[in-house]
Design a protein around this motif. Structure first.
Motif, PDB file in Angstrom:
ATOM      1  N   LEU A   1       0.845  -1.188   0.000  1.00 44.74           N
ATOM      2  CA  LEU A   1       0.000   0.000   0.000  1.00 44.74           C
ATOM      3  C   LEU A   1       0.884   1.243   0.000  1.00 44.74           C
ATOM      4  CD1 LEU A   1      -2.949   0.988   0.151  1.00 44.74           C
ATOM      5  CD2 LEU A   1      -2.727   0.941   2.652  1.00 44.74           C
ATOM      6  N   LEU A   2       0.679   2.118  -0.999  1.00 46.47           N
ATOM      7  CA  LEU A   2       1.476   3.341  -1.123  1.00 46.47           C
ATOM      8  C   LEU A   2       0.689   4.595  -0.747  1.00 46.47           C
ATOM      9  CD1 LEU A   2       3.240   2.558  -4.536  1.00 46.47           C
ATOM     10  CD2 LEU A   2       4.120   2.166  -2.216  1.00 46.47           C
ATOM     11  N   ILE A   3      -0.622   4.575  -0.972  1.00 43.19           N
ATOM     12  CA  ILE A   3      -1.485   5.712  -0.623  1.00 43.19           C
ATOM     13  C   ILE A   3      -2.740   5.169   0.042  1.00 43.19           C
ATOM     14  CG2 ILE A   3      -2.849   7.666  -1.484  1.00 43.19           C
ATOM     15  CD1 ILE A   3      -1.017   7.755  -3.933  1.00 43.19           C
ATOM     16  N   ARG A   4      -3.126   5.776   1.165  1.00 41.99           N
ATOM     17  CA  ARG A   4      -4.368   5.414   1.844  1.00 41.99           C
ATOM     18  C   ARG A   4      -5.114   6.704   2.158  1.00 41.99           C
ATOM     19  NH1 ARG A   4      -3.105   3.445   6.989  1.00 41.99           N
ATOM     20  NH2 ARG A   4      -2.514   1.440   6.126  1.00 41.99           N
ATOM     21  N   ASN A   5      -6.333   6.795   1.660  1.00 42.71           N
ATOM     22  CA  ASN A   5      -7.204   7.951   1.904  1.00 42.71           C
ATOM     23  C   ASN A   5      -6.512   9.282   1.639  1.00 42.71           C
ATOM     24  OD1 ASN A   5      -9.435   6.362   2.623  1.00 42.71           O
ATOM     25  ND2 ASN A   5      -8.581   6.087   4.680  1.00 42.71           N
ATOM     26  N   GLY A   6      -5.844   9.359   0.489  1.00 39.62           N
ATOM     27  CA  GLY A   6      -5.215  10.618   0.077  1.00 39.62           C
ATOM     28  C   GLY A   6      -3.919  10.951   0.788  1.00 39.62           C
ATOM     29  N   ARG A   7      -3.372  10.021   1.568  1.00 39.86           N
ATOM     30  CA  ARG A   7      -2.107  10.263   2.283  1.00 39.86           C
ATOM     31  C   ARG A   7      -1.043   9.301   1.781  1.00 39.86           C
ATOM     32  NH1 ARG A   7      -2.503  10.565   8.435  1.00 39.86           N
ATOM     33  NH2 ARG A   7      -0.534  11.595   8.019  1.00 39.86           N
ATOM     34  N   LEU A   8       0.123   9.851   1.491  1.00 36.51           N
ATOM     35  CA  LEU A   8       1.247   9.026   1.050  1.00 36.51           C
ATOM     36  C   LEU A   8       1.780   8.224   2.234  1.00 36.51           C
ATOM     37  CD1 LEU A   8       3.219  11.652  -1.078  1.00 36.51           C
ATOM     38  CD2 LEU A   8       1.691   9.867  -1.913  1.00 36.51           C
ATOM     39  N   LEU A   9       2.013   6.954   2.028  1.00 36.72           N
ATOM     40  CA  LEU A   9       2.614   6.110   3.061  1.00 36.72           C
ATOM     41  C   LEU A   9       4.110   6.043   2.775  1.00 36.72           C
ATOM     42  CD1 LEU A   9      -0.124   3.346   3.279  1.00 36.72           C
ATOM     43  CD2 LEU A   9       0.134   5.406   4.663  1.00 36.72           C
ATOM     44  N   ARG A  10       4.803   7.049   3.280  1.00 35.95           N
ATOM     45  CA  ARG A  10       6.217   7.249   2.928  1.00 35.95           C
ATOM     46  C   ARG A  10       7.115   6.106   3.374  1.00 35.95           C
ATOM     47  NH1 ARG A  10       6.736  12.059   0.495  1.00 35.95           N
ATOM     48  NH2 ARG A  10       5.140  13.605   0.917  1.00 35.95           N
TER      49      ARG A  10
ATOM     50  N   LYS B   1      -8.162   6.881  -2.972  1.00 37.60           N
ATOM     51  CA  LYS B   1      -8.558   6.126  -1.783  1.00 37.60           C
ATOM     52  C   LYS B   1      -7.437   5.144  -1.429  1.00 37.60           C
ATOM     53  CE  LYS B   1     -12.051   3.000   0.032  1.00 37.60           C
ATOM     54  NZ  LYS B   1     -13.250   2.220  -0.275  1.00 37.60           N
ATOM     55  N   THR B   2      -7.032   4.315  -2.395  1.00 40.24           N
ATOM     56  CA  THR B   2      -5.899   3.407  -2.187  1.00 40.24           C
ATOM     57  C   THR B   2      -5.088   3.301  -3.465  1.00 40.24           C
ATOM     58  OG1 THR B   2      -7.211   1.463  -2.785  1.00 40.24           O
ATOM     59  CG2 THR B   2      -7.037   1.972  -0.430  1.00 40.24           C
ATOM     60  N   CYS B   3      -3.794   3.109  -3.281  1.00 41.25           N
ATOM     61  CA  CYS B   3      -2.870   2.871  -4.383  1.00 41.25           C
ATOM     62  C   CYS B   3      -1.888   1.800  -3.912  1.00 41.25           C
ATOM     63  CB  CYS B   3      -2.133   4.152  -4.765  1.00 41.25           C
ATOM     64  SG  CYS B   3      -0.822   3.894  -5.980  1.00 41.25           S
ATOM     65  N   TYR B   4      -1.809   0.715  -4.672  1.00 39.13           N
ATOM     66  CA  TYR B   4      -0.936  -0.401  -4.317  1.00 39.13           C
ATOM     67  C   TYR B   4       0.151  -0.593  -5.370  1.00 39.13           C
ATOM     68  CZ  TYR B   4      -4.243  -2.117  -0.798  1.00 39.13           C
ATOM     69  OH  TYR B   4      -5.051  -2.261   0.296  1.00 39.13           O
ATOM     70  N   LEU B   5       1.325  -0.971  -4.928  1.00 43.10           N
ATOM     71  CA  LEU B   5       2.344  -1.512  -5.817  1.00 43.10           C
ATOM     72  C   LEU B   5       2.090  -3.009  -5.847  1.00 43.10           C
ATOM     73  CD1 LEU B   5       4.907  -1.318  -7.541  1.00 43.10           C
ATOM     74  CD2 LEU B   5       6.236  -1.530  -5.422  1.00 43.10           C
ATOM     75  N   GLU B   6       1.675  -3.522  -7.014  1.00 44.57           N
ATOM     76  CA  GLU B   6       1.314  -4.928  -7.152  1.00 44.57           C
ATOM     77  C   GLU B   6       2.559  -5.792  -7.329  1.00 44.57           C
ATOM     78  OE1 GLU B   6      -1.654  -5.820  -6.541  1.00 44.57           O
ATOM     79  OE2 GLU B   6      -2.785  -3.977  -6.779  1.00 44.57           O
TER      80      GLU B   6
END
Length: 166
Positions: free
Chosen positions: A110-119, A148-153
């Motif tokens: 998970l790289l982004i959750r609810n508009g926040r970057l997961l650094r 909402k969510t962005c994943y590196l697959e």
């Protein structure tokens, strides 16, 4: 003129090494390279110039450990078939979720959750904000705060789910 049309059938078709030894060398080298690349590299969907350079250098460096010295077509064919065989086996095992399915196909990150970057996750995958923004633009997303969510697959691609407008 004789060198142009002469064929050395003996050298071309008769192996100079044990075909089993070539298979074992190819197997060991394949697994070593596979594990190194799987543990230390997970790209973001496309091969960059540094990835191509790395693969080329690995293949050149691994050549002697895989094959030693060989000249015949059957020896080269056994080595190529060995590498293709292991590539297929890994894909099959990953598909069937057998043995080491998690290694063959790692979990999405998970790289982004609810508009926040997961650094922290981005840092673990060596993805900076500029690279992530470029990948989002390829998905026609211009602002990560809309995500909402962005994943590196496991494939190296990203998947994006946008927030629903209220």
């Amino acid at each position: 003129m004789d060198k142009i049309i002469a064929l050395n059938w003996q050298e071309m078709l008769v192996p100079t090494q044990s075909l089993l030894e070539i298979f074992v060398r190819g197997t060991i080298t394949y697994w070593l390279i596979y594990l190194i690349l799987r543990l230390f590299r997970r790209g973001t969907g496309q091969l960059g110039i540094s990835d191509l350079l790395l693969i080329t250098m690995i293949s050149d460096a691994a050549q002697n450990s895989m094959a030693g010295e060989y000249n015949s077509i059957p020896e080269g064919a056994v080595l190529i078939l060995t590498l293709v065989l292991w590539d297929y086996v890994i894909d099959y095992v990953g598909y069937k979720k057998m043995f080491f399915g998690g290694l063959a196909r790692p979990d999405p990150i998970l790289l982004i959750r609810n508009g926040r970057l997961l650094r922290a996750n981005m840092e673990k995958q060596l993805i900076d904000e500029d690279e992530l923004m470029g990948l989002l633009r390829e998905k026609e997303v211009d602002d990560y705060r809309k995500v909402k969510t962005c994943y590196l697959e496991s494939t190296g691609n990203i998947s994006v789910i946008l927030k629903k407008d209220s």
